[in-house]
Scaffold this active site. Structure first.
Site, PDB file in Angstrom:
ATOM      1  N   HIS A 170      45.663  31.974  36.298  1.00  0.00           N
ATOM      2  CA  HIS A 170      47.064  32.381  36.569  1.00  0.00           C
ATOM      3  C   HIS A 170      47.918  32.336  35.302  1.00  0.00           C
ATOM      4  CE1 HIS A 170      46.159  31.678  40.926  1.00  0.00           C
ATOM      5  NE2 HIS A 170      45.425  30.715  40.409  1.00  0.00           N
ATOM      6  N   SER A 291      58.603  46.716  11.414  1.00  0.00           N
ATOM      7  CA  SER A 291      59.684  47.383  12.133  1.00  0.00           C
ATOM      8  C   SER A 291      60.616  48.007  11.118  1.00  0.00           C
ATOM      9  CB  SER A 291      60.436  46.372  12.993  1.00  0.00           C
ATOM     10  OG  SER A 291      61.764  46.809  13.212  1.00  0.00           O
ATOM     11  N   LYS A 297      59.449  41.518  11.367  1.00  0.00           N
ATOM     12  CA  LYS A 297      58.453  41.859  12.383  1.00  0.00           C
ATOM     13  C   LYS A 297      57.080  42.196  11.817  1.00  0.00           C
ATOM     14  CE  LYS A 297      59.571  43.208  16.370  1.00  0.00           C
ATOM     15  NZ  LYS A 297      59.135  42.645  17.638  1.00  0.00           N
ATOM     16  N   GLU A 304      48.017  46.915  20.929  1.00  0.00           N
ATOM     17  CA  GLU A 304      48.807  47.576  21.985  1.00  0.00           C
ATOM     18  C   GLU A 304      48.242  48.956  22.297  1.00  0.00           C
ATOM     19  OE1 GLU A 304      53.275  47.009  21.310  1.00  0.00           O
ATOM     20  OE2 GLU A 304      52.372  46.210  19.487  1.00  0.00           O
TER      21      GLU A 304
END
Ligand code: ARG
Length: 472
Positions: A170, A291, A297, A304
């Protein structure tokens, strides 16, 4: 009011020389556009030429065409191949697809003998053969790529066979495990993926050639010869099935879909793990991006995208299932829609596997951070309950309840189970002794899980050795 038909002279194309005998008018521009597959099926050129050469050699061997014509055809096909590979070939939309483009060029090169190649053959068995050959190559390439990914994972698992981390259910801390064990879980998943591709390959490996349009042929062909020449195990048994079956493409796509889902799960873990909140791993600069506005970043874009591209592969499977589901036997032009999903899924899975292999090889592990994370969330609670069962002979359900009470106590005091004073424990269960603290460290908890397939470092090391033997 009457209106003129849309296909006026200006929008009509010339009659297809390959099949236009019974036609008085050429296709509408739109007909040509919707009909043509050359823009994508040119990727089948090598398979198409290989299969044509095998068919030609068989026709000669069976004395269906003359040796001289066969030799001219074979030499001509070699030249066509060379032209395509050297980027000298002009693909023509009006010639619809790869099969007619190759054959038309062959005719330009060798003259009328080219017209004999299509004896005892149809584009229906031809395309079914070409796509099978293409998918077979794609399966072999995918298998090799998946093996490389397994190697990268096994190498990391060997290095981190004893690196302790929290295991989750979980996404809540559950029990401590080792990072090596975690990586080996993916080695198993990928092993099953490879098994699915291998199964698909076994069933795929039957040759449609010789089914002709749908019913077979009256020429004395030798289907075993063409099947063997193309590396197939045998000719497909039923001519109707041979031209209408696209199971092999569906199986490739479903194996790809499951593999993509596995890659996506691993990608998701990397995305999560490289956040400052987790901080379990670092991805190298080479697999991250910055970024344009936030200078700090470092985004895990490759991970992704591996996760995101899964959508394309699942879409390909669903798309082709939908194309096939309503088709009566045998060939229908709908089947031309099999190629783009197969090509796209193969390209997508290839880049996803390669990127994942690159990331796994290059990622850095913050072992201290993993170890510290394992101290959060009472992950040795099961070990405490097991101790109550083993030492005090308590039934497990009761031990579970007692341990739950102790966890609540520890939580209230803001300490870990190992730091709960013995006296407090004894107020809940008088039988508990100092001996219990032996099982409350995460190292001990991990080392104790020596059951087959368990997370103990000795088991993980042995599993790495076995995985090398099984998969590499
Ligand atoms: N381009 C076609 C396809 O990919 C080849 C087969 C065409 N067969 C036919 N009967 N029109 O399906």
């Amino acid at each position: 009011m009457t209106s003129k038909p849309r296909s006026s002279r200006k929008t009509t194309r010339s009659i297809n020389p390959m099949w236009g005998g019974r036609f008085a008018a050429g296709p509408d521009r739109l007909m040509e556009k919707i009909n043509a597959s050359i823009a994508f099926d040119k990727r089948l050129y090598r398979q198409d030429i290989t299969a044509s050469k095998a068919h030609c050699a068989m026709l000669v061997g069976q004395k269906i065409i003359a040796r001289k014509d066969g030799a001219a055809i074979a030499a001509g096909l070699d030249r066509v191949l060379e032209e395509i590979e050297r980027d000298r070939f002009v693909f023509k939309t009006e010639l619809e697809d790869i099969h007619l483009n190759v054959e038309a060029r062959l005719a330009e090169l060798i003259g009328p003998a080219a017209g004999r190649l299509h004896t005892a053959r149809s584009r229906n068995d031809q395309v079914a053969t070409d796509v099978r050959l293409w998918v077979r190559d794609a399966i072999d390439a995918t298998d090799a790529a998946l093996r490389d990914l397994q190697r990268a994972l096994i190498e990391k698992a060997e290095r981190h066979a004893a690196t302790v981390m929290p295991g989750f259910t979980h996404l809540q801390p559950a029990q401590p495990v080792t990072l090596g064990h975690h990586f080996l879980a993916y080695v198993e998943m990928i092993g099953r993926d490879r098994g699915r591709f291998a199964d698909a390959r076994r069933r795929l490996n039957e040759c449609p050639l010789g089914a002709a349009a749908l019913a077979g042929t009256s020429f004395p062909i030798d289907r075993r010869r063409t099947a063997a020449a193309l590396g197939f195990d045998r000719p497909a048994a039923n001519s109707l099935d041979a031209v209408s079956d696209r199971d092999f493409a569906l199986e490739f796509l479903s194996a790809s879909a499951i593999a993509a889902v596995h890659l996506s799960r691993l990608a998701e873990e990397l995305v999560l793990w490289c956040t400052p909140q987790f901080g379990f791993v670092g991805l190298p600069d080479s697999f991250t991006t910055g970024s344009s506005i936030m200078p700090q970043k470092k985004n895990p874009d490759a991970a992704e995208l591996v996760r995101g591209k899964t959508g394309r592969v699942l879409g390909a499977l669903l798309g082709l299932l939908t194309v096939i589901k309503g088709l009566p036997l045998t060939y229908s032009k709908d089947m031309q829609e099999d190629k783009e999903p197969v090509f796209d899924a193969a390209d997508t899975i290839a880049i996803a596997i390669a990127a994942m292999t690159g990331m796994v090889s290059a990622l850095t592990v913050d072992a201290a951070r993993l170890r510290a994370a394992a101290d959060v969330g009472f992950v040795t609670a099961t070990d405490l309950a097991d101790w109550l069962v083993r030492v005090l002979a308590m039934p497990f359900r009761k031990a579970h309840h007692v341990t739950g009470t102790l966890v609540r106590l520890a939580e209230e005091r803001g300490v870990d189970l190992a730091r709960l004073p013995l006296a407090e424990m004894q107020r809940v269960e008088p039988g508990i002794t100092r001996d219990v603290f032996r099982v409350l460290t995460v190292e001990r908890a991990v080392a104790s899980r020596v059951s087959e397939g368990g997370t103990a470092p000795v088991r993980v090391r042995a599993a790495c050795r076995r995985a090398r033997r099984r998969f590499l």
